[in-house]
Each structure stands twice: as C-alpha cells, then as structure tokens.
Design a protein around this motif. Structure first.
Motif, PDB file in Angstrom:
ATOM      1  N   ALA A 141       0.814  -1.217   0.000  1.00  0.00           N
ATOM      2  CA  ALA A 141       0.000   0.000   0.000  1.00  0.00           C
ATOM      3  C   ALA A 141       0.848   1.267   0.000  1.00  0.00           C
ATOM      4  O   ALA A 141       0.336   2.352  -0.214  1.00  0.00           O
ATOM      5  CB  ALA A 141      -0.916  -0.007   1.221  1.00  0.00           C
ATOM      6  N   GLN A 142       2.136   1.114   0.243  1.00  0.00           N
ATOM      7  CA  GLN A 142       2.991   2.289   0.289  1.00  0.00           C
ATOM      8  C   GLN A 142       3.300   2.767  -1.127  1.00  0.00           C
ATOM      9  O   GLN A 142       3.551   1.977  -2.031  1.00  0.00           O
ATOM     10  CB  GLN A 142       4.293   1.967   1.023  1.00  0.00           C
ATOM     11  N   CYS A 143       3.279   4.083  -1.307  1.00  0.00           N
ATOM     12  CA  CYS A 143       3.561   4.679  -2.612  1.00  0.00           C
ATOM     13  C   CYS A 143       5.068   4.918  -2.713  1.00  0.00           C
ATOM     14  O   CYS A 143       5.564   6.013  -2.451  1.00  0.00           O
ATOM     15  CB  CYS A 143       2.788   5.986  -2.768  1.00  0.00           C
ATOM     16  N   LEU A 144       5.798   3.872  -3.089  1.00  0.00           N
ATOM     17  CA  LEU A 144       7.247   3.958  -3.184  1.00  0.00           C
ATOM     18  C   LEU A 144       7.694   3.666  -4.611  1.00  0.00           C
ATOM     19  O   LEU A 144       7.140   2.785  -5.272  1.00  0.00           O
ATOM     20  CB  LEU A 144       7.913   2.946  -2.236  1.00  0.00           C
ATOM     21  N   PRO A 145       8.690   4.378  -5.110  1.00  0.00           N
ATOM     22  CA  PRO A 145       9.196   4.102  -6.459  1.00  0.00           C
ATOM     23  C   PRO A 145      10.001   2.804  -6.488  1.00  0.00           C
ATOM     24  O   PRO A 145      10.413   2.286  -5.452  1.00  0.00           O
ATOM     25  CB  PRO A 145      10.090   5.312  -6.750  1.00  0.00           C
ATOM     26  N   THR A 180       5.161  12.282  -5.945  1.00  0.00           N
ATOM     27  CA  THR A 180       4.314  11.106  -5.732  1.00  0.00           C
ATOM     28  C   THR A 180       4.059  10.352  -7.035  1.00  0.00           C
ATOM     29  O   THR A 180       3.638   9.191  -7.004  1.00  0.00           O
ATOM     30  CB  THR A 180       2.958  11.502  -5.121  1.00  0.00           C
ATOM     31  N   TYR A 181       4.301  11.010  -8.177  1.00  0.00           N
ATOM     32  CA  TYR A 181       4.093  10.357  -9.467  1.00  0.00           C
ATOM     33  C   TYR A 181       5.351   9.652  -9.969  1.00  0.00           C
ATOM     34  O   TYR A 181       5.335   9.071 -11.047  1.00  0.00           O
ATOM     35  CB  TYR A 181       3.635  11.386 -10.511  1.00  0.00           C
ATOM     36  N   SER A 183       7.472   6.763 -10.508  1.00  0.00           N
ATOM     37  CA  SER A 183       7.209   5.332 -10.461  1.00  0.00           C
ATOM     38  C   SER A 183       8.477   4.500 -10.509  1.00  0.00           C
ATOM     39  O   SER A 183       8.479   3.362 -10.044  1.00  0.00           O
ATOM     40  CB  SER A 183       6.299   4.930 -11.631  1.00  0.00           C
ATOM     41  N   THR A 198       8.236   9.263 -14.490  1.00  0.00           N
ATOM     42  CA  THR A 198       6.902   9.583 -13.977  1.00  0.00           C
ATOM     43  C   THR A 198       5.886   9.228 -15.055  1.00  0.00           C
ATOM     44  O   THR A 198       6.245   8.761 -16.141  1.00  0.00           O
ATOM     45  CB  THR A 198       6.777  11.072 -13.607  1.00  0.00           C
ATOM     46  N   ASP A 199       4.610   9.467 -14.757  1.00  0.00           N
ATOM     47  CA  ASP A 199       3.565   9.117 -15.723  1.00  0.00           C
ATOM     48  C   ASP A 199       3.686   9.910 -17.018  1.00  0.00           C
ATOM     49  O   ASP A 199       3.370   9.401 -18.086  1.00  0.00           O
ATOM     50  CB  ASP A 199       2.174   9.358 -15.119  1.00  0.00           C
TER      51      ASP A 199
END
Length: 259
Positions: A141-145, A180-181, A183, A198-199
């Motif tokens: 669930a963590q937003c990590l690259p 946060t974007y 990836s 990123t996206d």
C-alpha cells in the motif's frame, strides 16, 4: 574501685548488645533470602512495545512471544535486544523493566524509501541508508518508487545507498505532489545516468555529478510549472539535465518511458 565498677558495667552492656546485633544480622539475611526466592518466582505478565508499525510488528511480536509467563530471572535483557536487532526492519532496540511485572520494549524502525526489483523478479525494499530489506506483507500500500539497474543486475550496496539518497532529494527539489508520481528510478551504469520516470515525463541526470542534482531538478520543475511547455501537454516529455545549468527538453508521442 570506681574504675573497676565502670569496666564491669561496660562488659555487661557489650554482652547485652551482642545478641541484639546477631538478631539484626540474621533478620537481614533472612529478608534477602526471601526476596531472592520471591523474585525468582515472579513472572512477566505483559510486554509493552513502542515504535513497531505494521512493517515490523509481526517479527517483533514473534521474538517476544516467549517472555510472558517466564520467570523474571530467566529473561536476559541483553539477549532479547540482540534478537530484536537481528530483525532486518529494525535499526535500534531498548529493553527494560517498565513496572514490577511488565517488560518495556522500544524499537526504531528502518525507513523504506523504495522497492528494488532484480532481473529475476525478486522484490526487496531499500531503506533511507541504502540497506536492502525483505519485502514485507504490508508494504504494497505504500507509494514507493522502484529502483533498478537498466542492465538488470542487482544493485551494489554503494549504488543502493546513492539511489536511496537521490530518492529523498527528489521531493525536496520538484515538490512532494509531483514526486508522488515518480514510479521508477533507473540506474544506467554504462552511460553514467540516472533516469527518473513519472507518468508524463522522464528526467535524465548525470549519475557521477550528484552535487548538482538538486539544482537540476529544481530547474526542470520550474520549467514545467511555468507554462512554457503547454503546447506539449499531450506528449511524453524527457528532461535532459546531464549538463550543469542546462535543461534540454524533448517530446515524443509515447505512453511510457524512453529506453
């Protein structure tokens, strides 16, 4: 005559004190023995843990599970601390007696900043100091690259530490919202580059010139927010920051990162 009387009285006083002193010594010894036996029969009723999140809680609880119900004299604080420090998610641990029958434990967790994926597909985490950690069950669930080498090789300890520092610089330079974007962060050893994906954009930086990474990222972020690239909003952009003081922008009709 008077002197002899005083000597007799002193001998009587000394004789009367001796039994009393013996009684006191015996009483102290008895209390000490009873206290030792009492403590030996005392057991730990609970363990209070502070500092453990979902990342390490399962491993910490498993390590301390045998403590409750054991006699106090059978539990070594030093041994418990060593066993806790063997948990890869922890960087520090303190064990102490919190109350008469409660054990206190305070742990310090490592701070995962990214995932690392090898060519074989195995996944681990990388903490803020570049230490590789097993991928826990709760980290999805963590937003990590994701960190990886372009050639698919496993990151060396030095590369992992460098990329971990870099990942922490990115939010400070381009802002946390944009960060946060992020990836993926790809290390291209052959071309001496690090590529931030990123996206909607890709950022190329010179890996061996880490001293100006922060300034380069700030320049690119300022360019993005200025509106100068409004005509290229639907294109996938590449910001080439490999040269100090310069931002080279390329646009391609592409839905993913350049390789």
């Amino acid at each position: 005559m008077a002197a002899r009387n005083r000597g007799i009285e002193a001998e009587k006083a000394s004789a009367s004190r001796a039994p009393k002193l013996g009684v006191v010594v015996l009483s102290v010894c008895f209390v000490a023995v009873v206290a030792t036996q009492w403590q030996g029969r005392q057991t730990w009723q609970a363990v209070d843990v502070e500092g453990a999140s979902e990342l390490s809680r399962g491993a910490v609880d498993s390590t301390l599970a045998h403590v409750v119900g054991k006699e106090m004299t059978d539990v070594s604080f030093a041994d418990l601390r060593e066993r806790l420090l063997a948990i890869p998610y922890l960087s520090g641990a303190s064990v102490f007696q919190k109350t008469s029958n409660h054990l206190g434990v305070i742990v310090s967790e490592r701070n995962p900043v990214a995932f690392h994926v090898t060519k074989g597909g195995s996944i681990s985490m990388v903490d803020a100091e570049g230490v590789m950690l097993p991928a826990g069950r709760k980290v999805g669930a963590q937003c990590l690259p994701v960190l990886r080498r372009k050639d698919g090789a496993t990151l060396t300890k030095a590369d992992a530490a460098g990329l971990a520092r870099f990942v922490q610089v990115v939010p400070l330079a381009i802002g946390r919202d944009l960060a946060t974007y992020v990836s993926e962060v790809v290390l291209d050893v052959e071309r001496d580059e690090v590529i931030v994906v990123t996206d909607g954009a890709q950022w190329r930086l010179r890996w061996s010139q880490t001293e100006h990474l922060h300034a380069a990222l700030q320049d690119a972020a300022a360019l993005m927010s200025s509106g100068a690239l409004a005509t290229a909003q639907n294109a996938y952009m590449e910001f080439d920051l490999r040269w100090k003081g310069q931002v080279v922008v390329r646009t391609v009709q592409h839905s993913g990162p350049l390789t």
